[in-house]
Scaffold this motif. Sequence first.
Motif, PDB file in Angstrom:
ATOM      1  N   ASN A   7       0.834  -1.072  -0.071  1.00 38.43           N
ATOM      2  CA  ASN A   7      -0.071  -0.025  -0.091  1.00 38.43           C
ATOM      3  C   ASN A   7       0.932   1.386   0.017  1.00 38.43           C
ATOM      4  O   ASN A   7       0.680   2.238   0.673  1.00 38.43           O
ATOM      5  CB  ASN A   7      -1.017   0.042   1.179  1.00 38.43           C
ATOM      6  CG  ASN A   7      -2.255   0.899   0.875  1.00 38.43           C
ATOM      7  OD1 ASN A   7      -2.626   1.391  -0.421  1.00 38.43           O
ATOM      8  ND2 ASN A   7      -2.669   1.599   1.770  1.00 38.43           N
ATOM      9  N   HIS A  64       2.687  -1.410  10.617  1.00 36.15           N
ATOM     10  CA  HIS A  64       1.456  -1.499   9.880  1.00 36.15           C
ATOM     11  C   HIS A  64       0.612  -0.185  10.347  1.00 36.15           C
ATOM     12  O   HIS A  64       0.510   0.096  11.564  1.00 36.15           O
ATOM     13  CB  HIS A  64       0.749  -2.882  10.401  1.00 36.15           C
ATOM     14  CG  HIS A  64      -0.460  -3.018   9.654  1.00 36.15           C
ATOM     15  ND1 HIS A  64      -0.653  -3.722   8.379  1.00 36.15           N
ATOM     16  CD2 HIS A  64      -1.838  -2.711   9.882  1.00 36.15           C
ATOM     17  CE1 HIS A  64      -1.983  -3.795   7.991  1.00 36.15           C
ATOM     18  NE2 HIS A  64      -2.603  -3.273   8.941  1.00 36.15           N
ATOM     19  N   GLU A  74       0.671  -1.218   4.949  1.00 32.71           N
ATOM     20  CA  GLU A  74       0.203  -2.692   5.406  1.00 32.71           C
ATOM     21  C   GLU A  74       1.483  -3.504   5.511  1.00 32.71           C
ATOM     22  O   GLU A  74       2.259  -3.605   4.315  1.00 32.71           O
ATOM     23  CB  GLU A  74      -0.747  -3.232   4.243  1.00 32.71           C
ATOM     24  CG  GLU A  74      -2.129  -2.600   4.091  1.00 32.71           C
ATOM     25  CD  GLU A  74      -2.854  -3.008   3.038  1.00 32.71           C
ATOM     26  OE1 GLU A  74      -2.505  -3.991   2.330  1.00 32.71           O
ATOM     27  OE2 GLU A  74      -3.886  -2.389   2.666  1.00 32.71           O
ATOM     28  N   SER A  76       3.505  -7.247   6.765  1.00 28.12           N
ATOM     29  CA  SER A  76       3.469  -8.489   7.302  1.00 28.12           C
ATOM     30  C   SER A  76       4.875  -8.971   7.473  1.00 28.12           C
ATOM     31  O   SER A  76       5.791  -8.728   6.491  1.00 28.12           O
ATOM     32  CB  SER A  76       2.442  -9.398   6.590  1.00 28.12           C
ATOM     33  OG  SER A  76       2.802  -9.287   5.070  1.00 28.12           O
TER      34      SER A  76
END
Length: 88
Positions: A7, A64, A74, A76
């Motif tokens: 993003n 995040h 975003e 992870s």
Amino acid sequence: MNLTVRNIAESCSEQEVREFLKHELGHYAKNVEVVGAGTPGAYATVELDADVPYVGDVIARQIHGRHLGGQPLEASADLFSDEPPAAQ
């Protein structure tokens, strides 16, 4: 262990993304690769200098939602890699 950041705003250059992530991650950022900077699908992969899986998850939670170029990031952590387990 790798961290994937998505993003990323189209307005952000590869250099801006790299500098932002290196600043935010400090000594944990071993290598930062930005893919597709300036496009809607841009993302970054950060090789983390950490051997314990939970560290990557904690770092992902901290990144995040942070804003870069006006968009929330975003993040992870990839808990598994293709590398064989270290001998003990």
